[in-house]
Structure formats: C-alpha cells, structure tokens
Write a protein that holds these residues in place. Structure first.
Motif, mmCIF file in Angstrom:
data_model
loop_
_atom_site.group_PDB
_atom_site.id
_atom_site.type_symbol
_atom_site.label_atom_id
_atom_site.label_comp_id
_atom_site.label_asym_id
_atom_site.label_seq_id
_atom_site.Cartn_x
_atom_site.Cartn_y
_atom_site.Cartn_z
ATOM 1 N N ARG A 1 -15.337 -24.534 -5.082
ATOM 2 C CA ARG A 1 -15.777 -25.703 -4.677
ATOM 3 C C ARG A 1 -15.509 -26.980 -5.600
ATOM 4 N N PRO A 2 -15.399 -26.987 -6.990
ATOM 5 C CA PRO A 2 -14.979 -27.995 -7.563
ATOM 6 C C PRO A 2 -13.700 -28.449 -7.280
ATOM 7 N N ALA A 3 -12.829 -27.429 -6.861
ATOM 8 C CA ALA A 3 -11.398 -27.767 -6.732
ATOM 9 C C ALA A 3 -11.417 -28.609 -4.993
ATOM 10 N N ARG A 4 -12.254 -28.382 -4.279
ATOM 11 C CA ARG A 4 -12.354 -28.880 -2.665
ATOM 12 C C ARG A 4 -13.105 -30.337 -3.100
ATOM 13 N N ILE A 5 -13.927 -30.343 -4.144
ATOM 14 C CA ILE A 5 -14.238 -31.920 -4.381
ATOM 15 C C ILE A 5 -13.227 -32.790 -4.936
#
Length: 291
Positions: A146-150
């Motif tokens: 999730r933080p990687a996608r953000i």
C-alpha cells in the motif's frame, strides 16, 4: 527531467539494506514509471542521517548495486558514478516513520534524499507506519504494497505537474494498514528533548569498552533522545486519542499520523537563512569598533 513520467530514470535506495522488504515493494511499483536502478546499502544503515564515507566497496546485484556504505554514499555513487542521468531519487520504503524535525534530520532514508537534492536531483523519501503497531517491525511480517502504491502514484503526479521546480525533497509517511488514507501536505513538527542519566555501572558498556571499570574522576552518562514524548521503548506514541490530537496541530506530520493519513512534507534542504535586524546591528557595530 524527462517529458513523460513513463520514461523516468529512477535511482532507488533505502537505509534498511538492499534485502529489506520495503525496497522490494517500492521497486516493483516504480517499474511502472520507467527504468529503476537500485543502489542500496549492503547492510542496515538506519539512523545514520547524511553520514558519508570516503571509501566504500561496491558489488553488483540483480537490481543494480549493493554498496557497503550509507544511504548518502549510495546516492552519491549512483548520481556521479554511473553513466545514467537520473530524473529522480526515491528512498525507501522505511519500515517505520520519519516524522518530526529532529527525526527527519537523523534519518538515513531522508538523508539519501538530502544528498540527492544537494547534487541537483529531486527526491522522495518514503517511510511507513502502522496505525496500531507504529513500527513495522519485524518488517517481514508486514505488507508494504500500500505505501509503495501511494508513493508511486505521488511520484508520477508531482513529476508531471513540476512540483520539483520549487521543492527539493518530499518526505512521505504512509500508513501500512489504513485502506483508503487521506493524503495531506504537512510540515515537520519540532517535538524533541534529551534525557541524561548518570550511572556508576560499566556493565552498560559493550564488552571491551571499559573492562577495568571507571576511574574515581569518571562517571558514565547515558544520553537518550526523547523523540516520542511519554513513550517507553517501542510502544505506539500516537494512539488515536484526543490528547494526542490536541498536542499535534492539524497540518503537522505527526498529527497526520495520529489521524491515519499520508503525510507529505515538501522540504528545502539548502539551509535557508533568516533576516534579523538585531543581528545586523550587532555585526555592524562590532565591525565599526574593529575599524
């Protein structure tokens, strides 16, 4: 910078080491934006800030290079030692937050971004936090997708709108466990103190430091950062309670973490100065006295 985010040349690094799960998740996402070259520390280098080494051993890695040095060493090598002209440096994902002025200054994740900015390349430093657990440790037990996608979506957008014409570095703290977190532009909060403890027991020292104990004129002191107020050990200093919301104003990076948001702090790294008429008068007066 390249005309289209799809053609970006990206230098990826971190401070947790090239084998950390956070950098693997970040690399997988960034490949959608262009060519990704990894130059990352061979071992964990957390908390080293902008520390640099004159000599560092570099070895090839399937993703690029592993460097026996600091995150800032990795950026310096990547930007000046490789033939590629990079459009942007991404540092992370760190398995824990980097929020607050003092913490930001000590962070190896952010230190890599600062090194990039001084070398003329914009950067994004990405750190993750867990709304309940706070630190994502051990990192193997957490999902950094999730933080990687953000971070990937943010990188694409800020490049396309030209944010780095005025911003040197973005410091991002993204929750790992909030399904659809709000994103907010923030400023780092100055919230720090120092605790000094006095000890007579040399057992606190590592083996070999003082095998013969202390002399009569010596005392052992422990300097402990109070980076997270009212916190002991690795407990969550930002539980979502009203007293913590009151402590951290809306618009600060730490308040965004209390609220489970993505904190995006645009930073200038060139140590701008402050105009002070009182100081000007002092210097002018002293200058006249010297003459």
């Amino acid at each position: 910078m390249s005309d289209s985010p799809s053609t970006l040349q990206i230098l990826l690094t971190n401070d947790d080491g090239i084998d950390a799960p956070g950098i693997a998740a970040m690399r997988e996402e960034l490949t959608a934006l262009g060519e990704v070259t990894v130059v990352a520390p061979a071992e964990n280098q957390s908390g080293v800030g902008r520390a640099r080494n004159e000599l560092a051993v570099c070895r090839e890695h399937p993703w690029g290079y592993a460097l026996e040095g600091t995150p800032a060493d990795c950026v310096a090598y990547g930007l000046r030692g490789l033939e590629t002209t990079f459009d942007i440096v991404v540092s992370g994902i760190n398995d824990g937050p980097n929020a607050g002025n003092y913490i930001v200054g000590r962070s190896g994740t952010v230190g890599a971004g600062i090194e990039a900015a001084f070398l003329g390349t914009p950067a994004i430093a990405v750190s993750s936090y867990h709304a309940r657990d706070f630190f994502c440790h051990p990192p193997e037990e957490y999902d950094f997708s999730r933080p990687a996608r953000i971070a990937r979506e943010l990188t694409e957008r800020v490049v396309s709108v030209g944010s780095f014409d005025t911003v040197d570095l973005l410091n991002v703290n993204a929750p790992i466990d909030v399904p659809s977190p709000r994103m907010r532009v923030t400023r780092p909060l100055a919230d720090y103190d120092q605790q000094v403890d006095h000890h007579d027991d040399t057992a606190l020292l590592s083996d070999g430091d003082r095998s013969n104990g202390l002399r009569d004129d010596e005392q052992l002191v422990r300097l402990r950062d109070v980076s997270w107020p009212d916190t002991v050990g690795y407990e969550n200093p930002f539980p979502p309670r009203d007293e913590h919301r009151d402590r951290y104003p809306v618009g600060t990076d730490r308040r965004s973490m209390v609220d489970g948001e993505v904190s995006v702090s645009p930073l200038s790294v060139h140590h701008g100065h402050t105009d002070d008429p009182h100081l000007t008068n002092v210097v002018e007066t002293l200058s006249e006295q010297v003459e």
